[in-house]
Design a protein around this motif. Structure first.
Motif, PDB file in Angstrom:
ATOM      1  N   TRP A 110       0.800  -1.217   0.000  1.00 15.46           N
ATOM      2  CA  TRP A 110       0.000   0.000   0.000  1.00 15.46           C
ATOM      3  C   TRP A 110       0.839   1.275   0.000  1.00 15.46           C
ATOM      4  O   TRP A 110       0.379   2.321  -0.440  1.00 15.46           O
ATOM      5  N   GLN A 115       1.687   0.563  -8.176  1.00 17.37           N
ATOM      6  CA  GLN A 115       0.265   0.768  -8.483  1.00 17.37           C
ATOM      7  C   GLN A 115      -0.192   2.111  -7.926  1.00 17.37           C
ATOM      8  O   GLN A 115      -1.250   2.599  -8.260  1.00 17.37           O
ATOM      9  N   SER A 117      -1.053   3.659  -4.902  1.00  8.73           N
ATOM     10  CA  SER A 117      -2.260   3.886  -4.111  1.00  8.73           C
ATOM     11  C   SER A 117      -2.203   5.258  -3.442  1.00  8.73           C
ATOM     12  O   SER A 117      -1.167   5.922  -3.427  1.00  8.73           O
ATOM     13  N   ASN A 120       0.675   5.679  -1.078  1.00  4.68           N
ATOM     14  CA  ASN A 120       2.020   5.868  -1.641  1.00  4.68           C
ATOM     15  C   ASN A 120       2.176   7.370  -1.852  1.00  4.68           C
ATOM     16  O   ASN A 120       2.176   7.877  -2.971  1.00  4.68           O
TER      17      ASN A 120
END
Length: 197
Positions: A110, A115, A117, A120
């Protein structure tokens, strides 16, 4: 979450980083980075949790001033906090993130995975870290200890775009006539099971 061993030997989460307060080393690193005279930036925090965040920010402001980093504190109302985080434009933040699951891959997925999120907050992108996270997420715990999980710490502690400061917890005190407390992984008090005797 500081003063841990220099060598990571466990995948327990949370665990202290190997860092210690060292102004001389900090000044040396600033000089090596070409910033011997320091710089100015903004440190943002959520006013919704100001009882913990504001003292953290003031202490960071005082400490970093000793190495020439001038921080202006940006107090963002709680109702706007997540929207501001989602923009990924805040140069420095103090943000609460308590992993609901105490597995290292959960925290790193996370907070570090590409990706990207909401959590981040630094928009960290690292294909090598992504591979470690993905390998750890689907490995049995025994394999994780020998493989990806330990690698997450090694990579995360050495690159450190984010610094875990503390692990939040919940203290609960009950009167003798109150029963039904249940521990929840999200560390919030759930009133549904509580009852008065």
């Amino acid at each position: 979450m500081f003063g841990g061993p220099g060598k990571v030997t466990s995948t327990d989460w949370p665990q202290p980083s190997p860092y210690r307060f060292d102004l001389a080393k900090a000044k040396q690193l600033m000089a090596e980075a070409g910033m011997a005279d320091g710089f100015e930036t903004t440190l943002s925090f959520d006013l919704g949790v100001a009882v913990t965040n504001e003292p953290i920010c003031v202490l960071a402001q005082e400490s970093l001033a000793q190495i020439g980093v001038k921080l202006t504190l940006n107090k963002i109302p709680g109702a706007n906090w997540r929207a501001e985080l989602a923009k990924k434009t805040l140069p420095m933040v103090v943000n609460l993130f308590g992993a609901w699951l105490t597995f290292p891959e959960y925290f790193f997925y996370w907070n570090y995975h590409s990706q990207n999120s909401l959590f981040n907050t630094m928009s960290y992108q690292n294909p090598a870290m992504d591979k470690l996270i993905e390998a750890s997420r689907f490995e049995p715990r025994s394999a994780e200890i020998h493989g990806g999980g330990r690698g997450l710490y090694l990579d995360g502690f050495h690159r450190d775009p984010r610094i875990p400061l503390f692990d939040p917890f919940l203290d609960v005190a009950m009167q003798k006539h109150v029963t039904g407390y249940r521990y929840w992984f999200h560390r919030q008090l759930d009133y549904r099971q509580l009852a008065k005797a």
